[in-house]
Structures are given as C-alpha cells and as structure tokens.
Design a protein around this motif. Structure first.
Motif, PDB file in Angstrom:
ATOM      1  N   PHE B 130       0.816  -1.220   0.000  1.00 48.49           N
ATOM      2  CA  PHE B 130       0.000   0.000   0.000  1.00 48.49           C
ATOM      3  C   PHE B 130       0.846   1.264   0.000  1.00 48.49           C
ATOM      4  O   PHE B 130       0.621   2.165  -0.815  1.00 48.49           O
ATOM      5  CB  PHE B 130      -0.988  -0.026   1.167  1.00 48.49           C
ATOM      6  CG  PHE B 130      -2.117  -0.994   0.971  1.00 48.49           C
ATOM      7  CD1 PHE B 130      -2.160  -2.186   1.660  1.00 48.49           C
ATOM      8  CD2 PHE B 130      -3.143  -0.703   0.089  1.00 48.49           C
ATOM      9  CE1 PHE B 130      -3.188  -3.084   1.466  1.00 48.49           C
ATOM     10  CE2 PHE B 130      -4.171  -1.608  -0.110  1.00 48.49           C
ATOM     11  CZ  PHE B 130      -4.197  -2.799   0.575  1.00 48.49           C
ATOM     12  N   PRO B 131       1.842   1.396   0.903  1.00 47.83           N
ATOM     13  CA  PRO B 131       2.670   2.603   0.843  1.00 47.83           C
ATOM     14  C   PRO B 131       3.396   2.752  -0.481  1.00 47.83           C
ATOM     15  O   PRO B 131       3.507   3.874  -1.007  1.00 47.83           O
ATOM     16  CB  PRO B 131       3.660   2.411   2.003  1.00 47.83           C
ATOM     17  CG  PRO B 131       2.999   1.483   2.923  1.00 47.83           C
ATOM     18  CD  PRO B 131       2.195   0.560   2.076  1.00 47.83           C
ATOM     19  N   PHE B 132       3.887   1.614  -1.042  1.00 47.30           N
ATOM     20  CA  PHE B 132       4.631   1.716  -2.294  1.00 47.30           C
ATOM     21  C   PHE B 132       3.749   2.272  -3.400  1.00 47.30           C
ATOM     22  O   PHE B 132       4.130   3.188  -4.131  1.00 47.30           O
ATOM     23  CB  PHE B 132       5.167   0.331  -2.691  1.00 47.30           C
ATOM     24  CG  PHE B 132       5.776   0.297  -4.055  1.00 47.30           C
ATOM     25  CD1 PHE B 132       5.075  -0.198  -5.137  1.00 47.30           C
ATOM     26  CD2 PHE B 132       7.064   0.775  -4.259  1.00 47.30           C
ATOM     27  CE1 PHE B 132       5.642  -0.216  -6.398  1.00 47.30           C
ATOM     28  CE2 PHE B 132       7.627   0.755  -5.513  1.00 47.30           C
ATOM     29  CZ  PHE B 132       6.919   0.267  -6.586  1.00 47.30           C
ATOM     30  N   PHE B 133       2.541   1.717  -3.545  1.00 51.10           N
ATOM     31  CA  PHE B 133       1.686   2.168  -4.647  1.00 51.10           C
ATOM     32  C   PHE B 133       1.187   3.579  -4.423  1.00 51.10           C
ATOM     33  O   PHE B 133       1.138   4.379  -5.374  1.00 51.10           O
ATOM     34  CB  PHE B 133       0.516   1.197  -4.846  1.00 51.10           C
ATOM     35  CG  PHE B 133       0.932  -0.072  -5.520  1.00 51.10           C
ATOM     36  CD1 PHE B 133       0.812  -1.296  -4.870  1.00 51.10           C
ATOM     37  CD2 PHE B 133       1.460  -0.058  -6.794  1.00 51.10           C
ATOM     38  CE1 PHE B 133       1.208  -2.467  -5.480  1.00 51.10           C
ATOM     39  CE2 PHE B 133       1.867  -1.218  -7.407  1.00 51.10           C
ATOM     40  CZ  PHE B 133       1.744  -2.431  -6.763  1.00 51.10           C
ATOM     41  N   PHE B 134       0.831   3.927  -3.169  1.00 53.54           N
ATOM     42  CA  PHE B 134       0.353   5.290  -2.960  1.00 53.54           C
ATOM     43  C   PHE B 134       1.455   6.299  -3.237  1.00 53.54           C
ATOM     44  O   PHE B 134       1.226   7.316  -3.909  1.00 53.54           O
ATOM     45  CB  PHE B 134      -0.176   5.490  -1.537  1.00 53.54           C
ATOM     46  CG  PHE B 134      -0.687   6.886  -1.328  1.00 53.54           C
ATOM     47  CD1 PHE B 134       0.091   7.851  -0.714  1.00 53.54           C
ATOM     48  CD2 PHE B 134      -1.937   7.246  -1.806  1.00 53.54           C
ATOM     49  CE1 PHE B 134      -0.365   9.148  -0.564  1.00 53.54           C
ATOM     50  CE2 PHE B 134      -2.401   8.536  -1.656  1.00 53.54           C
ATOM     51  CZ  PHE B 134      -1.619   9.489  -1.036  1.00 53.54           C
ATOM     52  N   HIS B 135       2.671   6.032  -2.738  1.00 46.16           N
ATOM     53  CA  HIS B 135       3.759   6.985  -2.937  1.00 46.16           C
ATOM     54  C   HIS B 135       4.099   7.128  -4.411  1.00 46.16           C
ATOM     55  O   HIS B 135       4.325   8.237  -4.912  1.00 46.16           O
ATOM     56  CB  HIS B 135       4.996   6.538  -2.147  1.00 46.16           C
ATOM     57  CG  HIS B 135       6.058   7.578  -2.060  1.00 46.16           C
ATOM     58  ND1 HIS B 135       6.038   8.612  -1.153  1.00 46.16           N
ATOM     59  CD2 HIS B 135       7.194   7.751  -2.766  1.00 46.16           C
ATOM     60  CE1 HIS B 135       7.103   9.362  -1.305  1.00 46.16           C
ATOM     61  NE2 HIS B 135       7.833   8.870  -2.277  1.00 46.16           N
ATOM     62  N   SER B 136       4.089   6.005  -5.136  1.00 46.94           N
ATOM     63  CA  SER B 136       4.424   6.051  -6.563  1.00 46.94           C
ATOM     64  C   SER B 136       3.374   6.840  -7.343  1.00 46.94           C
ATOM     65  O   SER B 136       3.695   7.718  -8.162  1.00 46.94           O
ATOM     66  CB  SER B 136       4.531   4.632  -7.123  1.00 46.94           C
ATOM     67  OG  SER B 136       5.463   3.881  -6.382  1.00 46.94           O
ATOM     68  N   ILE B 137       2.084   6.526  -7.091  1.00 47.60           N
ATOM     69  CA  ILE B 137       1.026   7.200  -7.853  1.00 47.60           C
ATOM     70  C   ILE B 137       0.961   8.676  -7.483  1.00 47.60           C
ATOM     71  O   ILE B 137       0.807   9.555  -8.338  1.00 47.60           O
ATOM     72  CB  ILE B 137      -0.319   6.482  -7.627  1.00 47.60           C
ATOM     73  CG1 ILE B 137      -0.240   5.065  -8.178  1.00 47.60           C
ATOM     74  CG2 ILE B 137      -1.447   7.246  -8.278  1.00 47.60           C
ATOM     75  CD1 ILE B 137      -1.422   4.205  -7.833  1.00 47.60           C
ATOM     76  N   ASN B 138       1.105   8.991  -6.180  1.00 49.92           N
ATOM     77  CA  ASN B 138       1.121  10.390  -5.787  1.00 49.92           C
ATOM     78  C   ASN B 138       2.343  11.110  -6.341  1.00 49.92           C
ATOM     79  O   ASN B 138       2.294  12.316  -6.618  1.00 49.92           O
ATOM     80  CB  ASN B 138       1.108  10.494  -4.257  1.00 49.92           C
ATOM     81  CG  ASN B 138       0.486  11.784  -3.792  1.00 49.92           C
ATOM     82  OD1 ASN B 138      -0.591  12.135  -4.211  1.00 49.92           O
ATOM     83  ND2 ASN B 138       1.185  12.520  -2.963  1.00 49.92           N
ATOM     84  N   GLY B 139       3.450  10.354  -6.520  1.00 51.64           N
ATOM     85  CA  GLY B 139       4.626  10.947  -7.137  1.00 51.64           C
ATOM     86  C   GLY B 139       4.349  11.387  -8.562  1.00 51.64           C
ATOM     87  O   GLY B 139       4.781  12.472  -8.993  1.00 51.64           O
ATOM     88  N   ILE B 140       3.597  10.557  -9.285  1.00 52.13           N
ATOM     89  CA  ILE B 140       3.214  10.946 -10.655  1.00 52.13           C
ATOM     90  C   ILE B 140       2.344  12.191 -10.617  1.00 52.13           C
ATOM     91  O   ILE B 140       2.449  13.100 -11.454  1.00 52.13           O
ATOM     92  CB  ILE B 140       2.496   9.780 -11.350  1.00 52.13           C
ATOM     93  CG1 ILE B 140       3.414   8.570 -11.447  1.00 52.13           C
ATOM     94  CG2 ILE B 140       2.025  10.177 -12.738  1.00 52.13           C
ATOM     95  CD1 ILE B 140       2.748   7.338 -11.992  1.00 52.13           C
ATOM     96  N   ARG B 141       1.462  12.263  -9.598  1.00 52.80           N
ATOM     97  CA  ARG B 141       0.625  13.455  -9.416  1.00 52.80           C
ATOM     98  C   ARG B 141       1.494  14.707  -9.241  1.00 52.80           C
ATOM     99  O   ARG B 141       1.251  15.761  -9.846  1.00 52.80           O
ATOM    100  CB  ARG B 141      -0.222  13.234  -8.173  1.00 52.80           C
ATOM    101  CG  ARG B 141      -1.543  13.921  -8.158  1.00 52.80           C
ATOM    102  CD  ARG B 141      -2.384  13.317  -7.044  1.00 52.80           C
ATOM    103  NE  ARG B 141      -3.228  14.353  -6.462  1.00 52.80           N
ATOM    104  CZ  ARG B 141      -3.238  14.708  -5.186  1.00 52.80           C
ATOM    105  NH1 ARG B 141      -2.437  14.106  -4.330  1.00 52.80           N
ATOM    106  NH2 ARG B 141      -4.021  15.659  -4.764  1.00 52.80           N
ATOM    107  N   HIS B 142       2.557  14.586  -8.408  1.00 55.30           N
ATOM    108  CA  HIS B 142       3.471  15.705  -8.205  1.00 55.30           C
ATOM    109  C   HIS B 142       4.163  16.109  -9.500  1.00 55.30           C
ATOM    110  O   HIS B 142       4.311  17.289  -9.800  1.00 55.30           O
ATOM    111  CB  HIS B 142       4.527  15.338  -7.151  1.00 55.30           C
ATOM    112  CG  HIS B 142       4.181  15.790  -5.771  1.00 55.30           C
ATOM    113  ND1 HIS B 142       4.321  17.083  -5.365  1.00 55.30           N
ATOM    114  CD2 HIS B 142       3.708  15.109  -4.703  1.00 55.30           C
ATOM    115  CE1 HIS B 142       3.948  17.193  -4.097  1.00 55.30           C
ATOM    116  NE2 HIS B 142       3.565  16.005  -3.673  1.00 55.30           N
ATOM    117  N   LEU B 143       4.588  15.087 -10.259  1.00 52.34           N
ATOM    118  CA  LEU B 143       5.295  15.384 -11.511  1.00 52.34           C
ATOM    119  C   LEU B 143       4.356  16.093 -12.491  1.00 52.34           C
ATOM    120  O   LEU B 143       4.776  16.987 -13.235  1.00 52.34           O
ATOM    121  CB  LEU B 143       5.847  14.091 -12.118  1.00 52.34           C
ATOM    122  CG  LEU B 143       7.048  13.501 -11.386  1.00 52.34           C
ATOM    123  CD1 LEU B 143       7.349  12.099 -11.896  1.00 52.34           C
ATOM    124  CD2 LEU B 143       8.263  14.390 -11.560  1.00 52.34           C
ATOM    125  N   SER B 144       3.093  15.704 -12.504  1.00 55.76           N
ATOM    126  CA  SER B 144       2.156  16.390 -13.411  1.00 55.76           C
ATOM    127  C   SER B 144       1.976  17.853 -12.991  1.00 55.76           C
ATOM    128  O   SER B 144       1.862  18.745 -13.836  1.00 55.76           O
ATOM    129  CB  SER B 144       0.812  15.661 -13.440  1.00 55.76           C
ATOM    130  OG  SER B 144       0.149  15.805 -12.216  1.00 55.76           O
TER     131      SER B 144
END
Lengths: 104, 178
Positions: B130-144
């Motif tokens: 759960f932490p891995f997927f949330f951090h990764s997907i939120n990271g993409i959000r930050h990059l956008s």
C-alpha cells in the motif's frame, strides 16, 4: 538548459517511474538496470529525508540537531550505497530479491 | 483625597520621605525595592528559550478541516519515510550481518519468509504494497503539477481520490493475488 523548474530531484523522480514499472512488467531487472534503480532510489531517499530535516529542524531553533541529523543522513546514505552495491554484486539485486520474497 | 493617598503610597513604595506626618501601620509600612541584576545577552536569550519551551502551542493540525490536499501530502511523506526507512534499515543490517551472525542473504531470507504463517505473509506484503503504490502514484501526481497540469482545486481533489483508489486496488491485488 537552465530552467528553474527542472531540478535534479525532479529528473530523478521522473526516472523512477519507468524504473519501478519495468520490474512489474519484466519480472525483475538485469544487474545493470537494477543498479541504476538502486542509485536512483538512494538519491531520491536522500532528497526526501533532507526535505524532512529542513522542515522539522529549523537551523535557527535547533542548530546542533539540524547539522547533526544532516551529517547522519549523509553517512547513512553513503552506507546504503555501499550496502546496495554489495547486495548487487554478492547477491541477486533488489528486484530479484523482492520477487523471490513476494512468492516465498 | 483618594489621589493624595495614592500619591503617598507611591512615595512610600519608592522610599521617599513622606510629605505628610500621617503614616498608617500595617502592610503599607513595609518598604521594598525592586532588585535587578545585569545579565549577559546570551544568558537572557537562554532564559527566553527555556520559557518558550513551556509555552502552549496553538492547535494547527488538529483543527484544520481534513482535506484530500493536505492529507494526501502528509501520506506521501509518511509512506516515503516508511519505504526509504525500511531500505536504509535493510542496508545497514545487510552490512552488519556478518558481525552479528545474522543471515540476510536471499536464500536465508526466502527460507525464513516461506516458513511464516499465511497471516504474517499477508501482513508483511500489505505493509509494503500500500505505501509503495500510494507513494508512486502520488509521485506521478506531483510530476504532473511540475509540468503545470491539473492545478485547479477540482482536479487536485479528483486526482487525489483517484490516487487513493488506485493504490488501494493495486495494493489489494498484489497483496492477495500478485
């Protein structure tokens, strides 16, 4: 080439997107790609922890704790680099290890 | 009349001989002088610092309305610290293992995990997934956002909840089926 929004941390963060998706698609990574992933993770972790230290230990309020934690972070990050290099060369690398542990 | 009495009390406190012969006894007859001492600037700052540590802090996190904006941001940091902290701990332990007699090579670790009960395996996988997927997907959000995309309030809320939903879905899949 000098754009204020194009920082090293953003480039490293962006590179982590394909590097983390690839093992899910391919099973695990060959040692070269695995090492590149490890390097990117080490830099990304350092950037993240550095941001936490800057946010929670203001230099004006706790100067000693600030400098001490920054140096502890640097030493720990170098040690992590050595550890992951050792794990990569003497063992199977983190993506293969993760795959094996997940299906143990 | 009252002002004259107040004036005399003031004089008495200052230790000045009174202008009238009337000197009432009791608690007003005592003379006290305020004593001050010179304190270095650094020592004064130290007294101030100790006082500030004991002052109450105004509520901030506990009173701000929970919103996906700052909850997701906090979760991004917490999950990042969890994942990287775990990686750092593993790295230190792997280097220190020979000195302490631990066995952290892949065959030993795989054999140890294989012997765990199912509930322990599921718990460990969930704690990582759960932490891995949330951090990764939120990271993409930050990059956008870094590219200037999706910076309206509505889009931020939508992408935030989408990130939560996607990380729950992927986490469940990889914990139980992957």
């Amino acid at each position: 080439m000098t754009e204020s929004w194009l920082t090293t941390s953003r480039i490293v963060g962006a590179s982590l997107v394909p590097l983390t998706v690839a093992p899910f698609a391919a099973g695990s990574l060959n040692p070269v790609m695995d090492s590149i992933l490890c390097a990117a993770l080490v830099i990304h972790s350092y950037t993240g922890f550095q941001a936490c230290i800057i946010d929670y230990f203001p230099a004006k309020r706790v100067p000693f704790l600030r400098t001490a934690s920054m140096w502890l972070l640097r030493i720990a990050t170098v040690t992590l680099g050595i550890a992951l290099y050792s794990f990569e060369t003497n063992d199977v690398g983190i993506t293969e290890a993760a795959k094996r542990l997940w299906h143990a | 009349m009252a002002s004259q009495r107040v004036f005399q009390l003031g004089l008495r406190r200052a230790g000045v001989p009174s202008l009238s012969k009337f000197q009432p006894a009791g608690r007003m007859a005592q003379r006290r002088f305020a004593a001050t001492q010179h304190v270095e600037q650094s020592e004064g700052q130290e007294i101030l610092r100790k006082q500030r540590l004991q002052r109450p802090v105004s509520p901030h996190l506990s009173i701000y309305q929970p919103q996906i904006t700052w909850y997701a941001s906090a979760f991004n940091r917490v999950t990042g610290v969890m994942l990287s902290g775990g990686l750092y701990l593993f790295g230190m332990a792997y280097l220190a293992a020979p000195a302490f007699g631990w066995h952290l090579e892949t065959p030993s670790m795989v054999a140890a995990v294989a012997s765990w009960p199912l509930i322990a395996k599921i718990a460990a996988k969930a704690t990582v997934a759960f932490p891995f997927f949330f951090h990764s997907i939120n990271g993409i959000r930050h990059l956008s956002w870094d590219l200037g995309l999706g910076m309206t309030n509505k889009t931020v809320a939508r992408t935030g909840w989408a990130a939560v939903g996607a990380s729950v879905a992927l986490g469940l899949y990889y914990t139980f089926l992957g």
